[in-house]
Scaffold this motif. Structure first.
Motif, PDB file in Angstrom:
ATOM      1  N   ALA A  18      42.381  33.739  34.594  1.00  0.00           N
ATOM      2  CA  ALA A  18      42.002  32.808  35.661  1.00  0.00           C
ATOM      3  C   ALA A  18      40.501  32.711  35.835  1.00  0.00           C
ATOM      4  CB  ALA A  18      42.668  33.228  36.977  1.00  0.00           C
ATOM      5  N   ASP A  19      39.810  33.827  35.837  1.00  0.00           N
ATOM      6  CA  ASP A  19      38.381  33.834  36.123  1.00  0.00           C
ATOM      7  C   ASP A  19      37.589  33.934  34.816  1.00  0.00           C
ATOM      8  OD1 ASP A  19      35.700  34.626  36.873  1.00  0.00           O
ATOM      9  OD2 ASP A  19      36.512  35.127  38.854  1.00  0.00           O
ATOM     10  N   LYS A  78      43.531  41.613  39.733  1.00  0.00           N
ATOM     11  CA  LYS A  78      44.737  41.029  39.143  1.00  0.00           C
ATOM     12  C   LYS A  78      44.777  39.529  39.375  1.00  0.00           C
ATOM     13  CE  LYS A  78      49.776  41.381  39.029  1.00  0.00           C
ATOM     14  NZ  LYS A  78      50.972  42.113  39.505  1.00  0.00           N
ATOM     15  N   ALA A  79      44.376  39.106  40.588  1.00  0.00           N
ATOM     16  CA  ALA A  79      44.343  37.668  40.869  1.00  0.00           C
ATOM     17  C   ALA A  79      43.339  36.962  39.970  1.00  0.00           C
ATOM     18  CB  ALA A  79      43.994  37.444  42.340  1.00  0.00           C
ATOM     19  N   ALA A  80      42.241  37.666  39.637  1.00  0.00           N
ATOM     20  CA  ALA A  80      41.247  37.066  38.747  1.00  0.00           C
ATOM     21  C   ALA A  80      41.757  36.981  37.311  1.00  0.00           C
ATOM     22  CB  ALA A  80      39.954  37.882  38.792  1.00  0.00           C
ATOM     23  N   ASP A 125      58.504  39.026  41.890  1.00  0.00           N
ATOM     24  CA  ASP A 125      57.507  38.555  40.933  1.00  0.00           C
ATOM     25  C   ASP A 125      58.179  37.944  39.707  1.00  0.00           C
ATOM     26  OD1 ASP A 125      55.425  39.308  42.475  1.00  0.00           O
ATOM     27  OD2 ASP A 125      55.202  41.296  41.564  1.00  0.00           O
ATOM     28  N   MET A 174      50.461  34.590  47.389  1.00  0.00           N
ATOM     29  CA  MET A 174      49.933  35.761  46.698  1.00  0.00           C
ATOM     30  C   MET A 174      50.259  37.007  47.504  1.00  0.00           C
ATOM     31  SD  MET A 174      46.056  36.524  45.431  1.00  0.00           S
ATOM     32  CE  MET A 174      45.408  36.499  47.089  1.00  0.00           C
ATOM     33  N   ALA A 228      44.105  44.466  43.424  1.00  0.00           N
ATOM     34  CA  ALA A 228      44.794  43.206  43.714  1.00  0.00           C
ATOM     35  C   ALA A 228      43.872  42.017  43.466  1.00  0.00           C
ATOM     36  CB  ALA A 228      45.291  43.206  45.162  1.00  0.00           C
ATOM     37  N   VAL A 229      42.594  42.160  43.872  1.00  0.00           N
ATOM     38  CA  VAL A 229      41.625  41.087  43.623  1.00  0.00           C
ATOM     39  C   VAL A 229      41.428  40.880  42.126  1.00  0.00           C
ATOM     40  CG1 VAL A 229      39.224  40.377  43.929  1.00  0.00           C
ATOM     41  CG2 VAL A 229      40.470  41.425  45.835  1.00  0.00           C
ATOM     42  N   GLY A 264      49.596  40.390  48.998  1.00  0.00           N
ATOM     43  CA  GLY A 264      48.409  41.181  49.268  1.00  0.00           C
ATOM     44  C   GLY A 264      48.729  42.638  49.455  1.00  0.00           C
ATOM     45  N   PRO A 267      46.574  34.221  38.038  1.00  0.00           N
ATOM     46  CA  PRO A 267      46.895  33.682  39.366  1.00  0.00           C
ATOM     47  C   PRO A 267      48.391  33.744  39.622  1.00  0.00           C
ATOM     48  CG  PRO A 267      46.466  31.898  37.838  1.00  0.00           C
ATOM     49  CD  PRO A 267      46.141  33.175  37.104  1.00  0.00           C
ATOM     50  N   PRO A 268      48.800  33.704  40.878  1.00  0.00           N
ATOM     51  CA  PRO A 268      50.237  33.751  41.188  1.00  0.00           C
ATOM     52  C   PRO A 268      50.928  32.485  40.721  1.00  0.00           C
ATOM     53  CG  PRO A 268      48.983  33.258  43.154  1.00  0.00           C
ATOM     54  CD  PRO A 268      47.983  33.589  42.096  1.00  0.00           C
TER      55      PRO A 268
END
Length: 739
Positions: free
Chosen positions: A252-253, A214-216, A242, A226, A211-212, A228, A219-220
């Protein structure tokens, strides 16, 4: 006469001082009546002249002594207001009248208090010698001095008693503040331990790492929280669907982007891998290939009464306990579920808690002492609340060891202490509503939102084709603090629906009308800022207090609200647990604030307009008792009891007293109080009524229905009603599927 005119005046002024100090204006203040009388002699005399009722009471008190005293004293307590005012003005100066002295023949009379006194007789015979007269005068002076000393001693005694009572109340307040501080410390320790456990679990939690990542990568979408966890609350399914990301969305990152470039890996490939970790294929329906195992349920407590709720579900040798609550009005060492020994006779695979109220979860730490490895399954919100509730129970046990214990019996031993609370906390397993949890091969449980309070959940236990649904406490109507029940597909068509029946005798309730009634009563009492009064709302710490505070915040935003006792700590948990929701709860802020430790004593004197919401809901203990001492004598105040009052509680007694039209006194915590405040009850029920229960039963459509958590006579009436409508109602006893 028993007293000289100056002494009689001093006694009258002192009685007037006592009358003034008993008024609401001086409530709660420790003032020496004798010093007050000496400092305000002129004002008190004027008060006697103006207040006809007080003047009449004093005239009745001193009627015997008024027959033989100075005319000015007689006029002061006479029926004429004019003559009384003239006398009051003349008597301001203590030297206005003096005791007559000189040689006089003594005559012995019996005073009003039964003591004999030697007084001067103006018509003494001439032959009385001067030595005898002087001796009698000395006796008279000594007797007068002795009586004055006696009166001073009485005043000192009364003051000492009042001071002792105040010190006792101060000690109780200090103990309450200490308990609140200990509760805060215990809560912080619980949060720290839970956070440590969460961090430890994250170290090996692959889905969380995915999940972390994917967020990187992506982003939502703006405006959506987001996710979790893939196990979403059924209430949030539509809100959290979604939205497929745009194909050209940037990573994102930048660190992830650089790593993908170096490894020559497409972002789509990594995203597909992450999604596969986060959204594994649905597991195949478990098929039990061994010998058939039938599901069974046995109520162990809270079946045909309210309190000590506990259900034992068995599937072969798999035993699951649903709830383990405490009973009220019992010895603390006998207050667990009535038939808990049945559960203790064998192993337990899991304990499932529907919600954090003590009558459903208060006995769990005692069970963990016997089952140190059993998981305690509940929603995350319930998990956050339970340590505070359990720690508070430990403090209540310490104060209740002698309750319901015979005079020749030893004190009852508490069922558990802080060590057991910490052990139980470590066994908590947070489960989101909608997630299927396998307890044993072929046996699963699923939680679903039940309304009632924050975190409350119903339970579906499945074993192959058989299913049992237990609602716990349930509300089909939405409240400000929590939505209503959501019946999941997993519950529909169950073999058995076990449903609470607290208000099955109440055919329908108009919650909105009760809210309007409550708001109107508060508004009438509090009034405008210049002339408003105070309202005390004793409420249960979990659920009711937060609902009341949110209602006041929403409907009366200009009215100050204080939250005291354990309710203020639970309110903070409500805010924390809903902070990331689409509709977070905001209780504190603006006009709503918490009473800080050590501040209550000052607020009792300075908080003159607004509402106090505090525990306990039945006035059995807690800050509500301290506030009630100040509120009940105040004619400009109101005490509004929220919800059910046990017949043995002070709250129930106060409501019965309020039904009378006469001015009444009420004994609260050994102190007699004059009840001048408005006292009444309002309902903000968090339980479904008969109409709501019928709607839930119809929607679930179970083969059989069992009624629990209610009054037996009302359950029988409701069961007859259900039977006439074609529902099959099982006895509140051990159950197995039909056939």
């Amino acid at each position: 006469m028993s007293r000289t005119a100056p002494q009689l005046i001093e006694a009258i002024v002192l009685d007037a001082a006592y009358a003034v100090l008993k008024s609401p204006a001086y409530a709660g203040q420790q003032i020496d009546p004798l010093a007050f009388a000496q400092a305000n002699r002129a004002t008190l005399l004027e008060l006697v002249a103006r207040a006809a009722t007080l003047r009449a009471e004093l005239a009745q008190t001193y009627r015997d002594e008024l027959r033989e005293t100075h005319p000015q004293v007689v006029a002061l307590l006479g029926e004429s207001p004019t003559d009384s005012a003239t006398a009051a003005a003349a008597l301001r100066d203590p030297r206005a009248i003096r005791a007559r002295r000189g040689r006089a023949k003594p005559s012995v009379k019996t005073g009003a208090d039964g003591e004999q006194s030697a007084v001067a007789d103006e018509h003494r015979p001439a032959e009385l010698d001067s030595a005898t007269a002087r001796r009698l005068e000395r006796y008279e002076r000594r007797l007068t001095e002795t009586r004055a000393a006696r009166d001073r001693a009485r005043v000192q005694r009364d003051y000492a008693r009042a001071e002792t009572d105040q010190l006792r109340r101060d000690l109780e307040t200090a103990e309450e503040d200490r308990d609140e501080s200990l509760a805060v410390i215990a809560g912080l320790r619980a949060e720290l331990a839970a956070e440590r456990d969460r961090v430890a679990e994250l170290a090996t939690d692959v889905p969380a790492a995915a999940a972390v990542l994917k967020a990187a990568i992506l982003p939502p979408p703006p405006g959506l929280p987001m996710a979790g966890d893939i196990d979403i609350d059924p209430r949030e399914r539509e809100a959290t669907v979604d939205t497929p990301p745009a194909e050209t969305a940037p990573i994102a990152d930048p660190r992830v982007a650089a790593a993908l470039t170096r490894a020559d890996v497409s972002p789509d490939v990594l995203l597909a891998l992450v999604n596969a970790l986060l959204e594994p294929p649905a597991p195949a329906t478990p098929v039990w290939v061994g010998e058939p195992r039938e599901i069974a349920l046995t109520p162990l407590g809270g079946g045909t009464d309210i309190g000590g709720s506990c259900m034992l579900v068995t599937v072969g040798n798999v035993r699951i306990l649903i709830d383990a609550g405490m009973r009220v009005n019992k010895r603390i060492d006998q207050a667990g579920p009535e038939y808990i020994d049945v559960a203790l006779a064998g192993p337990l695979a899991a304990i499932v808690i529907t919600h954090a109220h003590n009558d459903h979860a208060g006995y769990v730490p005692a069970l963990i002492a016997n089952y140190p490895t059993v998981p305690v399954i509940c929603t995350p919100e319930t998990a956050a609340i339970l340590p505070t509730m359990w720690s508070d129970s430990v403090r209540v046990f310490d104060r209740s060891r002698g309750n319901h214990v015979g005079s020749d019996e030893p004190l009852a031993e508490p069922p558990y202490g802080e060590a057991q609370v910490h052990a139980a906390q470590r066994r908590i397993k947070e489960v989101q509503c909608g997630r299927i949890v396998e307890i044993a091969a072929g046996v699963t449980v699923t939680l679903f939102p039940a309304g009632h309070i924050l975190g409350a959940a119903g339970v579906v236990v499945s074993a192959g084709p058989n299913r049992v649904t237990v609602t716990g406490d349930v509300s089909d109507l939405a409240q400000i603090s929590v939505p209503g029940l959501v019946v999941p597909d997993a519950a529909r068509g169950s073999d058995l629906l076990v449903i609470e029946s607290t208000y099955c005798g109440q055919h329908s309730s108009n919650r909105e009308a009760e809210v309007e009634k409550f708001v109107r009563m508060v508004s009438e009492t509090v009034g405008d800022p210049a002339n408003g009064g105070r309202v005390l709302v004793p409420a249960f710490a979990l659920g009711r207090a937060q609902e009341v505070a949110l209602t006041l915040r929403d409907r009366l935003p200009d009215v100050p609200v204080l939250i005291d006792g354990m309710a203020k700590d639970i309110a903070r948990i409500y805010e924390e647990q809903t902070a990331r929701n689409a509709r977070p709860l905001k209780i504190y802020g603006d006009q709503v604030s918490a009473v800080q430790p050590g501040a209550r004593e000052q607020l009792l004197r300075t908080f003159r307009r607004g509402v106090i919401v505090t525990t306990s809901g039945m006035l059995t203990a807690g800050p509500a008792v301290t506030w009630a001492r100040s509120i009940l004598p105040d004619p400009n105040a109101a005490l509004l009891l929220a919800g059910y009052q046990d017949e043995e509680s002070p709250g129930f007694e106060l409501l019965e007293l309020a039904k009378t039209t006469r001015r009444a006194t009420f004994v609260l915590d050994r102190e007699e109080l004059v009840v001048n405040a408005r006292v009444t009850k309002f309902g903000l029920s968090a339980h479904a009524d008969r109409r709501g229960l019928s709607s839930i039963i119809t929607e679930v459509g179970a083969t059989e229905v069992m009624l629990v958590h209610g009054v037996a006579s009302k359950q029988r009436d409701f069961a007859d009603n259900l039977a006439r409508r074609g529902f099959r109602v099982a006895p509140t006893d051990r159950w197995q599927p039909i056939g």
